[in-house]
Design a protein around this motif. Structure first.
Motif, PDB file in Angstrom:
ATOM      1  N   HIS A   1       0.835  -1.199   0.000  1.00 47.72           N
ATOM      2  CA  HIS A   1       0.000   0.000   0.000  1.00 47.72           C
ATOM      3  C   HIS A   1       0.875   1.256   0.000  1.00 47.72           C
ATOM      4  O   HIS A   1       0.606   2.218  -0.724  1.00 47.72           O
ATOM      5  CB  HIS A   1      -0.951  -0.011   1.196  1.00 47.72           C
ATOM      6  CG  HIS A   1      -1.999   1.048   1.117  1.00 47.72           C
ATOM      7  ND1 HIS A   1      -2.668   1.509   2.224  1.00 47.72           N
ATOM      8  CD2 HIS A   1      -2.500   1.743   0.061  1.00 47.72           C
ATOM      9  CE1 HIS A   1      -3.530   2.445   1.853  1.00 47.72           C
ATOM     10  NE2 HIS A   1      -3.450   2.601   0.551  1.00 47.72           N
TER      11      HIS A   1
ATOM     12  N   ASP B   1      -1.420   5.478  -3.782  1.00 47.45           N
ATOM     13  CA  ASP B   1      -2.001   6.168  -2.624  1.00 47.45           C
ATOM     14  C   ASP B   1      -0.939   6.910  -1.825  1.00 47.45           C
ATOM     15  O   ASP B   1      -1.232   7.902  -1.159  1.00 47.45           O
ATOM     16  CB  ASP B   1      -2.706   5.173  -1.695  1.00 47.45           C
ATOM     17  CG  ASP B   1      -4.053   4.715  -2.232  1.00 47.45           C
ATOM     18  OD1 ASP B   1      -4.588   5.365  -3.150  1.00 47.45           O
ATOM     19  OD2 ASP B   1      -4.561   3.694  -1.723  1.00 47.45           O
TER      20      ASP B   1
ATOM     21  N   TRP C   1      -3.267  10.222   0.929  1.00 48.50           N
ATOM     22  CA  TRP C   1      -4.277   9.219   1.270  1.00 48.50           C
ATOM     23  C   TRP C   1      -4.511   9.157   2.769  1.00 48.50           C
ATOM     24  O   TRP C   1      -3.575   9.232   3.575  1.00 48.50           O
ATOM     25  CB  TRP C   1      -3.839   7.849   0.757  1.00 48.50           C
ATOM     26  CG  TRP C   1      -4.870   6.776   0.989  1.00 48.50           C
ATOM     27  CD1 TRP C   1      -5.868   6.406   0.146  1.00 48.50           C
ATOM     28  CD2 TRP C   1      -4.998   5.945   2.147  1.00 48.50           C
ATOM     29  NE1 TRP C   1      -6.610   5.397   0.704  1.00 48.50           N
ATOM     30  CE2 TRP C   1      -6.098   5.096   1.946  1.00 48.50           C
ATOM     31  CE3 TRP C   1      -4.302   5.853   3.355  1.00 48.50           C
ATOM     32  CZ2 TRP C   1      -6.518   4.159   2.884  1.00 48.50           C
ATOM     33  CZ3 TRP C   1      -4.712   4.929   4.301  1.00 48.50           C
ATOM     34  CH2 TRP C   1      -5.813   4.087   4.053  1.00 48.50           C
ATOM     35  N   ASN C   2      -5.775   8.988   3.162  1.00 54.18           N
ATOM     36  CA  ASN C   2      -6.119   8.806   4.567  1.00 54.18           C
ATOM     37  C   ASN C   2      -7.556   8.318   4.687  1.00 54.18           C
ATOM     38  O   ASN C   2      -8.299   8.311   3.694  1.00 54.18           O
ATOM     39  CB  ASN C   2      -5.946  10.104   5.367  1.00 54.18           C
ATOM     40  CG  ASN C   2      -5.257   9.851   6.699  1.00 54.18           C
ATOM     41  OD1 ASN C   2      -5.365   8.769   7.255  1.00 54.18           O
ATOM     42  ND2 ASN C   2      -4.536  10.849   7.176  1.00 54.18           N
ATOM     43  N   VAL C   3      -7.927   7.909   5.883  1.00 53.39           N
ATOM     44  CA  VAL C   3      -9.292   7.487   6.194  1.00 53.39           C
ATOM     45  C   VAL C   3      -9.680   8.145   7.508  1.00 53.39           C
ATOM     46  O   VAL C   3      -8.918   8.080   8.490  1.00 53.39           O
ATOM     47  CB  VAL C   3      -9.379   5.943   6.340  1.00 53.39           C
ATOM     48  CG1 VAL C   3     -10.747   5.527   6.850  1.00 53.39           C
ATOM     49  CG2 VAL C   3      -9.078   5.266   5.019  1.00 53.39           C
ATOM     50  N   ALA C   4     -10.844   8.796   7.529  1.00 52.25           N
ATOM     51  CA  ALA C   4     -11.337   9.394   8.766  1.00 52.25           C
ATOM     52  C   ALA C   4     -11.831   8.286   9.694  1.00 52.25           C
ATOM     53  O   ALA C   4     -12.464   7.322   9.246  1.00 52.25           O
ATOM     54  CB  ALA C   4     -12.465  10.372   8.462  1.00 52.25           C
ATOM     55  N   LEU C   5     -11.549   8.414  10.970  1.00 46.76           N
ATOM     56  CA  LEU C   5     -11.998   7.434  11.960  1.00 46.76           C
ATOM     57  C   LEU C   5     -13.348   7.839  12.529  1.00 46.76           C
ATOM     58  O   LEU C   5     -13.635   9.026  12.710  1.00 46.76           O
ATOM     59  CB  LEU C   5     -10.970   7.311  13.091  1.00 46.76           C
ATOM     60  CG  LEU C   5      -9.574   6.863  12.668  1.00 46.76           C
ATOM     61  CD1 LEU C   5      -8.632   6.899  13.863  1.00 46.76           C
ATOM     62  CD2 LEU C   5      -9.627   5.458  12.067  1.00 46.76           C
ATOM     63  N   GLU C   6     -14.174   6.849  12.817  1.00 43.27           N
ATOM     64  CA  GLU C   6     -15.515   7.098  13.339  1.00 43.27           C
ATOM     65  C   GLU C   6     -15.486   7.903  14.631  1.00 43.27           C
ATOM     66  O   GLU C   6     -16.309   8.780  14.862  1.00 43.27           O
ATOM     67  CB  GLU C   6     -16.214   5.755  13.582  1.00 43.27           C
ATOM     68  CG  GLU C   6     -17.682   5.877  13.902  1.00 43.27           C
ATOM     69  CD  GLU C   6     -18.333   4.516  14.019  1.00 43.27           C
ATOM     70  OE1 GLU C   6     -19.020   4.296  15.031  1.00 43.27           O
ATOM     71  OE2 GLU C   6     -18.160   3.693  13.111  1.00 43.27           O
TER      72      GLU C   6
ATOM     73  N   VAL D   1      -7.728  10.509  12.237  1.00 39.51           N
ATOM     74  CA  VAL D   1      -7.476   9.842  10.957  1.00 39.51           C
ATOM     75  C   VAL D   1      -6.651   8.571  11.178  1.00 39.51           C
ATOM     76  O   VAL D   1      -6.021   8.388  12.212  1.00 39.51           O
ATOM     77  CB  VAL D   1      -6.742  10.780   9.975  1.00 39.51           C
ATOM     78  CG1 VAL D   1      -7.656  11.902   9.519  1.00 39.51           C
ATOM     79  CG2 VAL D   1      -5.464  11.332  10.577  1.00 39.51           C
ATOM     80  N   LEU D   2      -6.657   7.721  10.157  1.00 38.51           N
ATOM     81  CA  LEU D   2      -5.952   6.444  10.242  1.00 38.51           C
ATOM     82  C   LEU D   2      -4.437   6.624  10.295  1.00 38.51           C
ATOM     83  O   LEU D   2      -3.745   5.972  11.065  1.00 38.51           O
ATOM     84  CB  LEU D   2      -6.333   5.564   9.045  1.00 38.51           C
ATOM     85  CG  LEU D   2      -5.799   4.136   9.056  1.00 38.51           C
ATOM     86  CD1 LEU D   2      -6.368   3.358  10.235  1.00 38.51           C
ATOM     87  CD2 LEU D   2      -6.143   3.441   7.746  1.00 38.51           C
TER      88      LEU D   2
END
Length: 192
Positions: free
Chosen positions: A76, A81, A157-162, A166-167
């Motif tokens: 990855h 990304d 690249w990143n992912v927001a955490l609930e 962020v990840l």
């Protein structure tokens, strides 16, 4: 008109990729730290023996060879990304200014290129020592560390955490350890 000859003496140090490394670390899910290591580090340091400020450093770091000890994560990080190692397999650093701070400490400004983006950075570099190897080579050690914002180099690249956050953190710490082998000194004669 009279001319005088002036000798300019330089010493070249070639990086030993077996004993040099660039390691990185970044926060994961805002709670733990993931560490990794880039691939081989190559390059050279050219020291102006009379005027250290005229010295230069050039490094090449193998991005495609990075490892975090997890094949999936490594793939990855090499992907589009993040580093896009297929199109940008190397990162480079070229010094633009070296400021001696003391006998063993230097401030090195230069251009760092990652993923085709070039930014000016400043490193505080320490000369850790010098000695003769069992094979008769003169070697010297250098180290530095810096924290960079990966987004400055297009690693977005990143992912927001609930629960918020962020990840993967934007800030990445680099720790640089260099062992360099002294080559034969050269002397050039310049007419003034």
């Amino acid at each position: 008109m009279t001319t005088t000859a002036e000798k300019v003496s330089t010493t070249t140090w070639t990086l030993d990729p077996v004993h040099s490394s660039v390691e990185f670390s970044a926060k994961h899910m805002m709670i733990s730290t993931v560490r990794g290591r880039m691939g081989a580090v190559n390059g050279e340091i050219i020291v102006d023996d009379q005027n250290p400020a005229n010295s230069s450093i050039q490094l090449t770091v193998d991005i495609a060879g990075l490892t975090t000890s997890d094949e999936k994560r490594d793939g990855h990080l090499r992907s589009g990304d993040f580093f896009d190692a297929e199109n940008h397999p190397e990162a480079t650093f070229k010094s633009t200014r070296i400021e001696p701070l003391s006998e063993n400490k230097f401030r090195v400004a230069g251009d760092l290129t990652i993923r085709g983006s070039t930014k000016s950075i400043t490193l505080d570099v320490e000369r850790d020592g010098e000695g003769v190897s069992p094979w008769g080579m003169v070697v010297a050690g250098f180290s530095s560390a810096i924290t960079l914002n990966r987004k400055d180099f297009g690693l977005n690249w990143n992912v927001a955490l609930e629960a918020g956050g962020v990840l993967v953190s934007e800030n990445v710490k680099l720790e640089i350890t260099i062992e360099a082998i002294k080559q034969v000194a050269t002397a050039d004669t310049a007419a003034a």
